[in-house]
Design a protein around this motif. Structure first.
Motif, PDB file in Angstrom:
ATOM      1  N   GLU A  86       0.809  -1.229   0.000  1.00 31.04           N
ATOM      2  CA  GLU A  86       0.000   0.000   0.000  1.00 31.04           C
ATOM      3  C   GLU A  86       0.838   1.273   0.000  1.00 31.04           C
ATOM      4  OE1 GLU A  86      -0.345  -2.492   2.264  1.00 31.04           O
ATOM      5  OE2 GLU A  86      -0.501  -1.731   4.306  1.00 31.04           O
ATOM      6  N   VAL A  88       2.084   1.692  -6.674  1.00 32.84           N
ATOM      7  CA  VAL A  88       2.013   1.028  -7.968  1.00 32.84           C
ATOM      8  C   VAL A  88       0.535   0.880  -8.327  1.00 32.84           C
ATOM      9  CG1 VAL A  88       4.156  -0.257  -7.732  1.00 32.84           C
ATOM     10  CG2 VAL A  88       2.038  -1.253  -6.892  1.00 32.84           C
ATOM     11  N   MET A 124      -2.173  -1.494 -10.248  1.00 35.03           N
ATOM     12  CA  MET A 124      -2.185  -2.862 -10.746  1.00 35.03           C
ATOM     13  C   MET A 124      -3.540  -3.203 -11.356  1.00 35.03           C
ATOM     14  SD  MET A 124      -0.423  -6.125  -9.254  1.00 35.03           S
ATOM     15  CE  MET A 124      -0.745  -7.802  -9.767  1.00 35.03           C
ATOM     16  N   TYR A 152     -11.133   5.674  -5.615  1.00 32.97           N
ATOM     17  CA  TYR A 152     -10.695   5.040  -4.354  1.00 32.97           C
ATOM     18  C   TYR A 152      -9.223   5.312  -4.033  1.00 32.97           C
ATOM     19  CZ  TYR A 152     -10.389   1.668  -0.575  1.00 32.97           C
ATOM     20  OH  TYR A 152     -10.199   1.079   0.634  1.00 32.97           O
ATOM     21  N   GLY A 153      -8.366   5.151  -5.009  1.00 26.62           N
ATOM     22  CA  GLY A 153      -6.929   5.359  -4.778  1.00 26.62           C
ATOM     23  C   GLY A 153      -6.624   6.793  -4.374  1.00 26.62           C
ATOM     24  N   MET A 189      -7.600   7.355  -0.852  1.00 19.51           N
ATOM     25  CA  MET A 189      -6.616   6.808   0.079  1.00 19.51           C
ATOM     26  C   MET A 189      -5.428   7.740   0.245  1.00 19.51           C
ATOM     27  SD  MET A 189      -7.775   4.094   1.359  1.00 19.51           S
ATOM     28  CE  MET A 189      -9.440   4.686   1.192  1.00 19.51           C
ATOM     29  N   ARG A 210      -8.829   2.763 -12.869  1.00 21.57           N
ATOM     30  CA  ARG A 210      -8.702   2.789 -11.416  1.00 21.57           C
ATOM     31  C   ARG A 210      -7.231   2.715 -10.999  1.00 21.57           C
ATOM     32  NH1 ARG A 210     -10.886  -2.041  -7.689  1.00 21.57           N
ATOM     33  NH2 ARG A 210      -9.020  -2.993  -8.529  1.00 21.57           N
ATOM     34  N   ALA A 211      -6.476   1.861 -11.712  1.00 21.00           N
ATOM     35  CA  ALA A 211      -5.062   1.711 -11.376  1.00 21.00           C
ATOM     36  C   ALA A 211      -4.278   2.966 -11.726  1.00 21.00           C
ATOM     37  CB  ALA A 211      -4.480   0.506 -12.115  1.00 21.00           C
ATOM     38  N   PRO A 215      -4.601   7.304  -9.474  1.00 24.50           N
ATOM     39  CA  PRO A 215      -3.799   7.929  -8.412  1.00 24.50           C
ATOM     40  C   PRO A 215      -2.372   8.275  -8.838  1.00 24.50           C
ATOM     41  CG  PRO A 215      -4.623   5.747  -7.760  1.00 24.50           C
ATOM     42  CD  PRO A 215      -4.789   5.869  -9.229  1.00 24.50           C
TER      43      PRO A 215
END
Lengths: 344, 263
Positions: A74, A78, A80, A99-100, A103, A147-148, A151
């Motif tokens: 976390e 990266v 993924m 979401y990322g 976070m 999504r990956a 962020p």
């Protein structure tokens, strides 16, 4: 970001060596594919880079000048894309993408702006508020990538990103993915067992077998200068004609073949597109099967070598089943490869 | 058109079975609403017995509801993380632990109550407080929560989802809150309704653990059967019905939903 792996290896508690000590360097912005049959250690290598797998002692993972070997997943930043996509079913498309960023505790306005940006980039705007369960396979794949990527990860990792799709969709999405990865301009590593996929998307391909990296190179380089029989066979399906004990002639059941070089102790390999059916060829074979593939015929020939030899034959008509044909193979198309190095 | 004889037989058996179950229930409900049960319906209908029950046993009703909610909170706080831990670490140790948690299902409630009394009966403050009954209820209902959540967690690809969240920067606690709990929600809901229904209806354990000042709904029911007029006992049953039937229906609905996910 430059990634370097030093001495990366993984041994499972039961003693299985999933990955033998391997080194790899990946430059900023490069798209690298890890290619190999299942069980060759490519996914293990990817998961070690991500931090999802604890490697053996001695492994070093460097992101630029940071040694991240001990950093939990976390904290590695990266992105993924999983084989199953692993999208959160309890969230909508845009919440998944956000979401990322959430976070990272970014301000709300920034999150919204970034999500909008990524949605546009991946052409997902009309789906922003859909539930994950209401998406098709191809759409899910794009959401997983978005999504990956949202962020701003240092590195993008993709584990068999196309294998969950059906064949027709896979071909069209392959080009789309390649295009998208280049537009994102991010260092990316993706794992695949499909050589066409690796060739189409990657700048460099690392061919893996039995826990080792066999060869790394550009797709052209691997295709033209395969360094081992495994690479020749896996990339471009080279066929083994036979082994030469000494000299520069190869004696086959169907005739003799002169070689470009002294091939003592090496095996001779050739690809189907280099086996030509020609009147004046030195080899004789018998047609065993003919498959029409649109642009050409794939002709299976017996009696040339111990196993079936294939020839890609273009032309308006093909020889018929049972015919005797003459074959020619240009000496420069022959690959002389030493047998696999002895394994540990 | 005439029904074939086999169909007729089936119908007859079904109707008989329904009557066997329904007639006493209806009779009991009516007994709670008639002025005088021994003179029958001719004595007229009344709500006074219901009112009487309320006067006598309102405390029991509130205690039961309170216990059920407290029991739900405890089983959720203990059960959901427990199910998560079991789902994350499959193996023979987990299997044994799961069986161990389920043990109160096989051991008679009376035996559990006796064990609790032997162990903690001398702690005066604890023995006479409602939390003593709560401990019994939690022991008894916990396996239902754990199993219900575990079934849903086993059905979703928990590992990938968690790894996905981890690569996006979520630490273990955030993953549990954002990914595990929302996706286990159907199982938690089904488990919660089961826990509440069981806790409200639990008699064996509670009867052993209760004190004269702490009567739950079913204990009060036994008390009213033993010491009150039949009409009051019947009216009590009616109140019990009214409380438990909607819960049962909701439980059925929730567990069907959870099963669809784990199927």
């Amino acid at each position: 970001m430059t990634l370097s792996l030093k001495n990366a290896s993984k041994t499972y508690p039961d003693g299985t060596r999933a990955l033998l000590p391997s080194n790899i360097e990946i430059e900023t912005g490069e798209i690298v594919s890890l290619l190999g049959p299942s069980g060759c250690g490519k996914t293990t290598l990817l998961r070690i880079i991500a931090g999802l797998e604890t490697p053996d002692d001695g492994t070093e993972v460097w992101f630029d000048k940071d040694n991240v070997t001990q950093l939990p997943v976390e904290k590695r930043k990266v992105g993924m894309v999983f084989q199953s996509y692993a999208l959160f079913p309890n969230m909508s498309v845009s919440t998944n993408i956000a979401y990322g960023l959430k976070m990272q505790k970014r301000p709300r306005a920034e999150i919204e702006q970034r999500v909008e940006e990524v949605l546009t980039l991946c052409r997902l705007n009309p789906l922003a508020n859909r539930a994950i369960t209401a998406l098709s396979g191809g759409q899910r794949q794009r959401v997983a990538l978005a999504r990956a990527f949202a962020p701003r990860p240092r590195l993008l990792l993709l584990d068999e990103p196309l294998s969950a799709l059906d064949a027709a969709l896979r071909d069209s999405l392959r080009d789309e993915l390649s295009d998208l990865l280049r537009r994102l301009g991010i260092t990316a590593i993706f794992v695949t067992h499909d050589q066409n996929e690796a060739m189409a998307i990657a700048d460099r391909v690392a061919v893996m077998s039995e826990g080792r990296i066999e060869q790394i190179g550009s797709p052209e380089d691997l295709y033209r200068n395969a360094g081992s029989p495994f690479v020749a066979a896996f990339v471009g399906n080279a066929m083994c004609l036979g082994k030469v004990v000494q000299g520069n002639t190869l004696r086959l059941t169907g005739g003799e073949l002169s070689l470009p070089d002294d091939a003592g102790g090496r095996g001779v390999y050739v690809r189907a597109e280099d086996v030509c059916i020609a009147e004046d060829g030195p080899l004789i074979g018998k047609v065993e099967s003919v498959t029409f593939l649109g642009t050409h015929y794939r002709v299976g020939l017996s009696g040339v070598t111990d196993s079936t030899l294939y020839s890609l034959h273009s032309g308006l008509s093909a020889p018929r089943h049972g015919d005797e044909v003459k074959l020619r193979i240009a000496p420069e198309a022959l690959m002389l490869l030493a047998e696999d190095k002895t394994y540990l | 058109m005439r029904l074939p004889i086999t169909k007729l037989l089936q119908l007859a058996v079904t109707l008989l079975a329904c009557a066997f179950l329904l007639v006493p229930a209806i009779q009991s409900v009516l007994a709670g609403l008639t002025v005088n049960y021994f003179r029958g319906m001719s004595s007229g209908l009344t709500l006074k017995w219901l009112w009487k029950v309320w006067e006598l046993y309102a405390d029991s009703i509130f205690l039961s509801i309170w216990l059920a909610l407290a029991c739900l909170i405890c089983t959720a706080i203990i059960g959901v993380p427990a199910a998560y831990a079991l789902a994350k670490n499959p193996g023979w140790i987990s299997r044994i632990l799961e069986e161990f948690i389920s043990l109160p299902l096989a051991v008679p409630g009376l035996a559990i109550a006796l064990a609790l009394l032997q162990l903690y009966g001398t702690l005066q403050g604890f023995r006479t407080s409602w939390s003593f009954i709560l401990v019994g209820h939690v022991l008894y209902t916990l396996p239902f929560m754990v199993r219900s959540v575990l079934a849903v967690l086993a059905a979703i690809d928990l590992k990938s989802l968690e790894e996905g969240a981890a690569t996006l920067g979520a630490g273990p606690f955030r993953r549990f809150c954002d990914i595990v709990v929302p996706n286990a929600m159907p199982g938690i809901l089904a488990g919660a309704l089961t826990v509440v229904t069981l806790s409200i209806g639990e008699f064996n354990l509670t009867w052993m653990l209760h004190t004269p000042y702490l009567k739950t709904l079913p204990v009060g029911l036994a008390d009213s059967y033993a010491s009150m007029r039949l009409e009051i006992a019947s009216a009590y049953t009616l109140i019990f019905f009214i409380m438990i039937v909607p819960l049962l229906t909701a439980m059925q609905w929730a567990s069907n939903r959870a099963q669809r996910i784990s199927a």
